[in-house]
Design a protein around this motif. Structure first.
Motif, PDB file in Angstrom:
ATOM      1  N   SER A 325      13.232 -21.765 -51.238  1.00 22.37           N
ATOM      2  CA  SER A 325      13.195 -22.095 -52.664  1.00 22.37           C
ATOM      3  C   SER A 325      13.843 -23.445 -52.922  1.00 22.37           C
ATOM      4  O   SER A 325      14.660 -23.927 -52.135  1.00 22.37           O
ATOM      5  CB  SER A 325      13.899 -21.012 -53.484  1.00 22.37           C
ATOM      6  OG  SER A 325      15.266 -20.929 -53.111  1.00 22.37           O
ATOM      7  N   ALA A 326      13.443 -24.035 -54.029  1.00 28.12           N
ATOM      8  CA  ALA A 326      14.032 -25.299 -54.472  1.00 28.12           C
ATOM      9  C   ALA A 326      13.996 -25.328 -55.990  1.00 28.12           C
ATOM     10  O   ALA A 326      13.098 -24.753 -56.616  1.00 28.12           O
ATOM     11  CB  ALA A 326      13.270 -26.486 -53.893  1.00 28.12           C
ATOM     12  N   VAL A 327      14.978 -25.987 -56.568  1.00 27.44           N
ATOM     13  CA  VAL A 327      15.061 -26.083 -58.026  1.00 27.44           C
ATOM     14  C   VAL A 327      14.684 -27.494 -58.441  1.00 27.44           C
ATOM     15  O   VAL A 327      15.221 -28.479 -57.920  1.00 27.44           O
ATOM     16  CB  VAL A 327      16.477 -25.743 -58.522  1.00 27.44           C
ATOM     17  CG1 VAL A 327      16.563 -25.918 -60.037  1.00 27.44           C
ATOM     18  CG2 VAL A 327      16.853 -24.323 -58.126  1.00 27.44           C
ATOM     19  N   ALA A 328      13.751 -27.576 -59.375  1.00 26.14           N
ATOM     20  CA  ALA A 328      13.334 -28.883 -59.876  1.00 26.14           C
ATOM     21  C   ALA A 328      14.459 -29.494 -60.699  1.00 26.14           C
ATOM     22  O   ALA A 328      15.086 -28.819 -61.522  1.00 26.14           O
ATOM     23  CB  ALA A 328      12.081 -28.735 -60.729  1.00 26.14           C
ATOM     24  N   ASP A 329      14.736 -30.756 -60.483  1.00 23.30           N
ATOM     25  CA  ASP A 329      15.786 -31.443 -61.240  1.00 23.30           C
ATOM     26  C   ASP A 329      15.268 -32.823 -61.595  1.00 23.30           C
ATOM     27  O   ASP A 329      15.394 -33.766 -60.828  1.00 23.30           O
ATOM     28  CB  ASP A 329      17.064 -31.539 -60.411  1.00 23.30           C
ATOM     29  CG  ASP A 329      18.211 -32.158 -61.205  1.00 23.30           C
ATOM     30  OD1 ASP A 329      18.015 -32.419 -62.406  1.00 23.30           O
ATOM     31  OD2 ASP A 329      19.275 -32.377 -60.608  1.00 23.30           O
ATOM     32  N   ASN A 330      14.701 -32.931 -62.790  1.00 18.32           N
ATOM     33  CA  ASN A 330      14.132 -34.203 -63.227  1.00 18.32           C
ATOM     34  C   ASN A 330      14.807 -34.719 -64.492  1.00 18.32           C
ATOM     35  O   ASN A 330      14.284 -35.592 -65.173  1.00 18.32           O
ATOM     36  CB  ASN A 330      12.631 -34.046 -63.476  1.00 18.32           C
ATOM     37  CG  ASN A 330      11.908 -33.682 -62.194  1.00 18.32           C
ATOM     38  OD1 ASN A 330      12.044 -34.366 -61.198  1.00 18.32           O
ATOM     39  ND2 ASN A 330      11.165 -32.581 -62.225  1.00 18.32           N
ATOM     40  N   ALA A 331      15.978 -34.143 -64.827  1.00 15.50           N
ATOM     41  CA  ALA A 331      16.721 -34.592 -66.012  1.00 15.50           C
ATOM     42  C   ALA A 331      18.095 -35.072 -65.587  1.00 15.50           C
ATOM     43  O   ALA A 331      18.708 -34.509 -64.679  1.00 15.50           O
ATOM     44  CB  ALA A 331      16.849 -33.454 -67.020  1.00 15.50           C
ATOM     45  N   ALA A 332      18.544 -36.110 -66.226  1.00 12.80           N
ATOM     46  CA  ALA A 332      19.870 -36.636 -65.915  1.00 12.80           C
ATOM     47  C   ALA A 332      20.939 -35.656 -66.375  1.00 12.80           C
ATOM     48  O   ALA A 332      20.737 -34.872 -67.311  1.00 12.80           O
ATOM     49  CB  ALA A 332      20.063 -37.980 -66.604  1.00 12.80           C
ATOM     50  N   PRO A 333      22.097 -35.694 -65.732  1.00 15.32           N
ATOM     51  CA  PRO A 333      23.193 -34.834 -66.184  1.00 15.32           C
ATOM     52  C   PRO A 333      23.614 -35.207 -67.617  1.00 15.32           C
ATOM     53  O   PRO A 333      23.387 -36.329 -68.078  1.00 15.32           O
ATOM     54  CB  PRO A 333      24.315 -35.139 -65.186  1.00 15.32           C
ATOM     55  CG  PRO A 333      23.652 -35.799 -64.024  1.00 15.32           C
ATOM     56  CD  PRO A 333      22.459 -36.513 -64.574  1.00 15.32           C
ATOM     57  N   VAL A 334      24.241 -34.261 -68.277  1.00 19.88           N
ATOM     58  CA  VAL A 334      24.762 -34.494 -69.636  1.00 19.88           C
ATOM     59  C   VAL A 334      26.258 -34.220 -69.616  1.00 19.88           C
ATOM     60  O   VAL A 334      26.695 -33.140 -69.191  1.00 19.88           O
ATOM     61  CB  VAL A 334      24.068 -33.584 -70.663  1.00 19.88           C
ATOM     62  CG1 VAL A 334      24.708 -33.766 -72.044  1.00 19.88           C
ATOM     63  CG2 VAL A 334      22.580 -33.883 -70.712  1.00 19.88           C
ATOM     64  N   ILE A 335      27.031 -35.223 -70.048  1.00 26.54           N
ATOM     65  CA  ILE A 335      28.484 -35.031 -70.154  1.00 26.54           C
ATOM     66  C   ILE A 335      28.764 -34.444 -71.532  1.00 26.54           C
ATOM     67  O   ILE A 335      28.404 -35.026 -72.563  1.00 26.54           O
ATOM     68  CB  ILE A 335      29.227 -36.361 -69.971  1.00 26.54           C
ATOM     69  CG1 ILE A 335      28.898 -36.963 -68.598  1.00 26.54           C
ATOM     70  CG2 ILE A 335      30.736 -36.161 -70.130  1.00 26.54           C
ATOM     71  CD1 ILE A 335      29.454 -38.359 -68.398  1.00 26.54           C
ATOM     72  N   THR A 336      29.369 -33.291 -71.543  1.00 20.71           N
ATOM     73  CA  THR A 336      29.642 -32.621 -72.825  1.00 20.71           C
ATOM     74  C   THR A 336      31.089 -32.776 -73.270  1.00 20.71           C
ATOM     75  O   THR A 336      31.412 -32.520 -74.432  1.00 20.71           O
ATOM     76  CB  THR A 336      29.298 -31.129 -72.720  1.00 20.71           C
ATOM     77  OG1 THR A 336      30.056 -30.548 -71.658  1.00 20.71           O
ATOM     78  CG2 THR A 336      27.815 -30.937 -72.440  1.00 20.71           C
ATOM     79  N   ALA A 337      31.949 -33.187 -72.343  1.00 23.60           N
ATOM     80  CA  ALA A 337      33.358 -33.381 -72.720  1.00 23.60           C
ATOM     81  C   ALA A 337      34.027 -34.278 -71.700  1.00 23.60           C
ATOM     82  O   ALA A 337      33.706 -34.211 -70.513  1.00 23.60           O
ATOM     83  CB  ALA A 337      34.090 -32.052 -72.813  1.00 23.60           C
ATOM     84  N   ALA A 338      34.963 -35.134 -72.190  1.00 20.07           N
ATOM     85  CA  ALA A 338      35.785 -35.956 -71.304  1.00 20.07           C
ATOM     86  C   ALA A 338      37.050 -36.314 -72.064  1.00 20.07           C
ATOM     87  O   ALA A 338      36.989 -36.900 -73.155  1.00 20.07           O
ATOM     88  CB  ALA A 338      35.051 -37.206 -70.865  1.00 20.07           C
ATOM     89  N   LEU A 405      19.874 -39.177 -60.733  1.00 18.62           N
ATOM     90  CA  LEU A 405      19.757 -39.553 -62.143  1.00 18.62           C
ATOM     91  C   LEU A 405      21.157 -39.633 -62.739  1.00 18.62           C
ATOM     92  O   LEU A 405      22.023 -38.808 -62.437  1.00 18.62           O
ATOM     93  CB  LEU A 405      18.912 -38.526 -62.895  1.00 18.62           C
ATOM     94  CG  LEU A 405      17.474 -38.343 -62.386  1.00 18.62           C
ATOM     95  CD1 LEU A 405      16.809 -37.174 -63.100  1.00 18.62           C
ATOM     96  CD2 LEU A 405      16.673 -39.618 -62.583  1.00 18.62           C
ATOM     97  N   THR A 406      21.345 -40.632 -63.619  1.00 23.99           N
ATOM     98  CA  THR A 406      22.668 -40.874 -64.208  1.00 23.99           C
ATOM     99  C   THR A 406      22.629 -40.594 -65.706  1.00 23.99           C
ATOM    100  O   THR A 406      21.672 -40.958 -66.407  1.00 23.99           O
ATOM    101  CB  THR A 406      23.109 -42.321 -63.951  1.00 23.99           C
ATOM    102  OG1 THR A 406      23.164 -42.540 -62.538  1.00 23.99           O
ATOM    103  CG2 THR A 406      24.494 -42.592 -64.552  1.00 23.99           C
ATOM    104  N   SER A 407      23.681 -39.968 -66.162  1.00 24.32           N
ATOM    105  CA  SER A 407      23.777 -39.598 -67.577  1.00 24.32           C
ATOM    106  C   SER A 407      23.933 -40.841 -68.457  1.00 24.32           C
ATOM    107  O   SER A 407      24.190 -41.947 -67.976  1.00 24.32           O
ATOM    108  CB  SER A 407      24.990 -38.695 -67.781  1.00 24.32           C
ATOM    109  OG  SER A 407      26.189 -39.458 -67.592  1.00 24.32           O
ATOM    110  N   THR A 408      23.802 -40.615 -69.736  1.00 21.89           N
ATOM    111  CA  THR A 408      24.200 -41.662 -70.687  1.00 21.89           C
ATOM    112  C   THR A 408      25.720 -41.782 -70.672  1.00 21.89           C
ATOM    113  O   THR A 408      26.431 -40.871 -70.226  1.00 21.89           O
ATOM    114  CB  THR A 408      23.718 -41.318 -72.102  1.00 21.89           C
ATOM    115  OG1 THR A 408      24.256 -40.049 -72.474  1.00 21.89           O
ATOM    116  CG2 THR A 408      22.193 -41.255 -72.158  1.00 21.89           C
ATOM    117  N   VAL A 409      26.205 -42.906 -71.158  1.00 25.38           N
ATOM    118  CA  VAL A 409      27.653 -43.161 -71.131  1.00 25.38           C
ATOM    119  C   VAL A 409      28.347 -42.322 -72.202  1.00 25.38           C
ATOM    120  O   VAL A 409      27.899 -42.249 -73.351  1.00 25.38           O
ATOM    121  CB  VAL A 409      27.953 -44.651 -71.352  1.00 25.38           C
ATOM    122  CG1 VAL A 409      29.465 -44.889 -71.391  1.00 25.38           C
ATOM    123  CG2 VAL A 409      27.307 -45.487 -70.256  1.00 25.38           C
TER     124      VAL A 409
END
Length: 429
Positions: A325-338, A405-409
């Protein structure tokens, strides 16, 4: 067969003595003298069971005119000649001894065909040349026949210096645990693996059929050989064959979903068929691996972020691997808190939507710290130098997909825990 010779004559005078001298038929040596008397009617008769081998006999007496007379006779031969025969190691000559002048015939027991003839020499020896040579344990008969058609024979078996034919009709059966086939009857069958190691030994039956148990089982197209060895230890040439492919390929590996979810790549058994299914079991792509096992399969529809696809490899005889099995990953990560630590400004913690590498920079683009999230996307690592004067920091997260893939800043503000500098340029006016 007669067992006596009767000697008769009418040339001698009645009631007179007769001398009979017997001589060896071959050497002419004197054997014996017998004296007897002519009958009153003038008939001379003498029977002997002692001399029945073609001996010469000379009768001596007085004829009817009273004159000394002799008569020479050859007795009938009732005795078969002796024979001694051997065949040489190359199967080309049968030789031996028998009575001089006797005819020797060599015959095939199987067909009755005459394979060669000779006449015994005066010294009692003979030699029969065979062409072609007999080199495969053929059964033959050496027959000595004298002039009176008396005969004697001796059975011989030719040398066996001929290897059996290679085994035929080879097949691997019983889920790879046995080999069957045909070879020379009553021969020994040896099965070897690709390294030459013996993995099974057995024997053929009277019809040449065999079934040899092998260990370990051969279930993956292994290259094997079989030989037949006869009772004289002659071994055939190797007969090559292959086991059946009963082994499923390994599951595909190194799977990557690329090109916005339209292509999946990876590795599997060379020249196998790759089938890709979506989470509902619907086939969304098929392809084949190359000679090195690499594959690239187009997907339709494209697999967007989060879908789990399954891939199997099927070899050329229909064995199918377990799914990978493999999981599709075509979306950039999302930072929800920092958040920068409010006490020291030396640590930043936060949350990302997936496992990723997190980088923190200042307004000038200088990297202040780098760290990894855990599997839940949580991160925490040190900043250097500490940010403790209300600075803005800029956080990005990059995932580990085949095409990262890189998230938005994400912008965070450091705490302001730094006292101002003391006032300067003071004056009282």
């Amino acid at each position: 067969m007669a067992s006596a010779n009767t000697i008769s004559s009418l040339i001698f005078m009645a009631n007179t003595p007769i001398s009979l001298k017997f001589y060896d038929p071959i050497t002419g040596a004197f054997l014996k003298e017998v004296t007897t008397t002519v009958r009153p009617n003038g008939l001379f008769v003498y029977s002997t069971s002692e001399f029945i081998n073609g001996e010469k006999v000379i009768l001596s007496g007085t004829d009817k005119q009273g004159i000394p007379a002799t008569q020479e006779l050859i007795l009938k031969d009732y005795v078969a000649p002796d024979i001694q025969a051997t065949i040489n190691a190359t199967g080309t000559i049968v030789s031996g001894t028998s009575e001089p002048g006797v005819t020797i015939q060599i015959k095939s027991v199987a067909t009755g065909a005459v394979l060669g003839t000779a006449v015994v020499a005066a010294d009692g020896t003979y030699s029969v040349h065979l062409n072609p040579a007999l080199v495969n344990a053929e059964k033959i008969e050496a027959i000595a026949t004298d002039a009176s058609n008396n005969f004697a024979s001796q059975s011989l078996i030719a040398p066996d210096i001929t290897p059996p034919a290679a085994p035929t009709n080879l097949d691997v059966v019983d889920a790879g645990h046995a080999v069957i086939g045909k070879a020379e009857p009553n021969s020994t069958i040896t099965i070897r693996d690709v390294t030459g190691g013996v993995i099974g030994v057995g024997t053929t039956d009277a019809n040449g059929d065999f079934k040899v148990i092998i260990s370990p089982a051969q279930i993956n197209k292994e290259a094997l050989t079989a030989t037949a060895t006869d009772a004289a230890d002659n071994e055939s040439v190797e007969a090559p064959f292959n086991a059946h492919d009963l082994t499923a390929p390994n599951a595909p590996t190194d799977i990557a979903i690329i090109n916005d979810g339209t292509v999946v790549t990876g590795k599997a058994e060379p020249n196998s068929t790759i089938e890709v299914k979506d989470p509902n079991g619907v086939v969304i792509g098929t392809g084949t691996t190359d000679a090195n096992g690499n594959f690239s399969v187009n997907l339709n529809p494209a697999q967007n972020n989060g879908q789990t696809i399954s891939l199997t490899a099927t070899d050329d005889v229909g064995n199918t691997s377990v799914p990978a099995s493999a999981v599709a990953d075509n979306a950039a990560p999302v930072i929800t808190a920092a958040t920068v630590d409010a006490t020291t400004g030396a640590t930043i913690t936060g949350q990302v939507s997936e496992q990723a590498t997190v980088v923190v920079k200042n307004a000038a683009g200088v990297v202040l710290g780098t760290g990894q999230t855990d599997t839940a996307g949580v991160f925490s690592f040190a900043l250097s130098p500490a940010q403790a004067n209300g600075e803005k920091v800029y956080v990005t997260a990059t995932d580990t997909a085949p095409t990262p893939l890189t998230s938005t800043v994400y912008e965070a503000t450091a705490p302001d825990i730094t006292a101002p500098n003391a006032p300067t340029d003071l004056d009282v006016t």
